[in-house]
Motif scaffolding. Structure first.
Motif, PDB file in Angstrom:
ATOM      1  N   THR A  98      18.663  -7.462  11.668  1.00 42.02           N
ATOM      2  CA  THR A  98      17.549  -8.409  11.771  1.00 42.02           C
ATOM      3  C   THR A  98      18.020  -9.726  12.384  1.00 42.02           C
ATOM      4  O   THR A  98      17.339 -10.292  13.246  1.00 42.02           O
ATOM      5  CB  THR A  98      16.926  -8.669  10.387  1.00 42.02           C
ATOM      6  OG1 THR A  98      16.483  -7.424   9.839  1.00 42.02           O
ATOM      7  CG2 THR A  98      15.759  -9.622  10.471  1.00 42.02           C
ATOM      8  N   ALA A  99      19.169 -10.190  11.960  1.00 37.82           N
ATOM      9  CA  ALA A  99      19.709 -11.441  12.512  1.00 37.82           C
ATOM     10  C   ALA A  99      19.988 -11.297  14.006  1.00 37.82           C
ATOM     11  O   ALA A  99      19.697 -12.213  14.798  1.00 37.82           O
ATOM     12  CB  ALA A  99      20.979 -11.834  11.772  1.00 37.82           C
ATOM     13  N   GLU A 100      20.518 -10.158  14.424  1.00 40.69           N
ATOM     14  CA  GLU A 100      20.773  -9.921  15.847  1.00 40.69           C
ATOM     15  C   GLU A 100      19.464  -9.883  16.624  1.00 40.69           C
ATOM     16  O   GLU A 100      19.367 -10.451  17.717  1.00 40.69           O
ATOM     17  CB  GLU A 100      21.534  -8.609  16.039  1.00 40.69           C
ATOM     18  CG  GLU A 100      22.972  -8.662  15.593  1.00 40.69           C
ATOM     19  CD  GLU A 100      23.665  -7.306  15.677  1.00 40.69           C
ATOM     20  OE1 GLU A 100      23.054  -6.340  16.179  1.00 40.69           O
ATOM     21  OE2 GLU A 100      24.819  -7.211  15.228  1.00 40.69           O
ATOM     22  N   TYR A 101      18.457  -9.228  16.060  1.00 33.91           N
ATOM     23  CA  TYR A 101      17.158  -9.147  16.723  1.00 33.91           C
ATOM     24  C   TYR A 101      16.550 -10.531  16.905  1.00 33.91           C
ATOM     25  O   TYR A 101      16.062 -10.873  17.989  1.00 33.91           O
ATOM     26  CB  TYR A 101      16.216  -8.258  15.904  1.00 33.91           C
ATOM     27  CG  TYR A 101      14.807  -8.235  16.418  1.00 33.91           C
ATOM     28  CD1 TYR A 101      14.460  -7.474  17.525  1.00 33.91           C
ATOM     29  CD2 TYR A 101      13.818  -9.007  15.813  1.00 33.91           C
ATOM     30  CE1 TYR A 101      13.170  -7.459  18.016  1.00 33.91           C
ATOM     31  CE2 TYR A 101      12.520  -9.000  16.294  1.00 33.91           C
ATOM     32  CZ  TYR A 101      12.200  -8.223  17.390  1.00 33.91           C
ATOM     33  OH  TYR A 101      10.910  -8.229  17.869  1.00 33.91           O
ATOM     34  N   VAL A 102      16.591 -11.341  15.864  1.00 37.02           N
ATOM     35  CA  VAL A 102      16.032 -12.697  15.933  1.00 37.02           C
ATOM     36  C   VAL A 102      16.799 -13.525  16.952  1.00 37.02           C
ATOM     37  O   VAL A 102      16.213 -14.276  17.739  1.00 37.02           O
ATOM     38  CB  VAL A 102      16.039 -13.357  14.535  1.00 37.02           C
ATOM     39  CG1 VAL A 102      15.731 -14.837  14.621  1.00 37.02           C
ATOM     40  CG2 VAL A 102      15.066 -12.647  13.617  1.00 37.02           C
ATOM     41  N   SER A 103      18.112 -13.381  16.961  1.00 37.26           N
ATOM     42  CA  SER A 103      18.943 -14.130  17.895  1.00 37.26           C
ATOM     43  C   SER A 103      18.617 -13.738  19.343  1.00 37.26           C
ATOM     44  O   SER A 103      18.492 -14.608  20.213  1.00 37.26           O
ATOM     45  CB  SER A 103      20.420 -13.864  17.596  1.00 37.26           C
ATOM     46  OG  SER A 103      21.231 -14.460  18.561  1.00 37.26           O
ATOM     47  N   GLU A 104      18.473 -12.447  19.599  1.00 34.99           N
ATOM     48  CA  GLU A 104      18.141 -11.981  20.951  1.00 34.99           C
ATOM     49  C   GLU A 104      16.752 -12.448  21.361  1.00 34.99           C
ATOM     50  O   GLU A 104      16.536 -12.839  22.511  1.00 34.99           O
ATOM     51  CB  GLU A 104      18.233 -10.460  21.021  1.00 34.99           C
ATOM     52  CG  GLU A 104      19.652  -9.937  20.963  1.00 34.99           C
ATOM     53  CD  GLU A 104      19.722  -8.422  20.842  1.00 34.99           C
ATOM     54  OE1 GLU A 104      18.655  -7.761  20.872  1.00 34.99           O
ATOM     55  OE2 GLU A 104      20.837  -7.901  20.716  1.00 34.99           O
ATOM     56  N   ALA A 105      15.805 -12.422  20.434  1.00 33.98           N
ATOM     57  CA  ALA A 105      14.449 -12.874  20.741  1.00 33.98           C
ATOM     58  C   ALA A 105      14.443 -14.362  21.079  1.00 33.98           C
ATOM     59  O   ALA A 105      13.758 -14.796  22.015  1.00 33.98           O
ATOM     60  CB  ALA A 105      13.521 -12.593  19.563  1.00 33.98           C
TER      61      ALA A 105
END
Length: 84
Positions: A30-37
């Motif tokens: 989730t943290a990676e997804y938010v960071s990429e977004a």
């Protein structure tokens, strides 16, 4: 009897550790997804600003140096005379 209680505790602890591991992996994903977004949003905003600046510069250049409009070709008078 004590051995079966020990076995149940080991299984329960193993399930708990597995759930902890899955939760940690989910949180990391989730943290990676938010960071990429967030990075995508920043990049999109930067590219949009560059595009708008370029379009504005193109409009300003066009205002200073207008390109001559092409003239339409006039119909030939001979074609009209033949039909009459």
């Amino acid at each position: 009897m004590a051995e079966s209680g020990q076995n149940i505790m080991e299984k329960a602890e193993a399930r708990f550790m597995e759930k902890q591991k899955k939760t940690a992996e989910r949180n990391q994903a989730t943290a990676e997804y938010v960071s990429e977004a967030k990075a995508r949003t920043i990049k999109t905003a930067r590219l949009r600003a560059l595009r708008l600046a370029k379009e504005e510069a193109d409009r300003a250049a066009e205002a200073l140096n207008p390109t001559p409009k092409k003239k339409r070709a006039a119909k030939k008078a001979s074609v009209l005379e033949v039909k009459s």
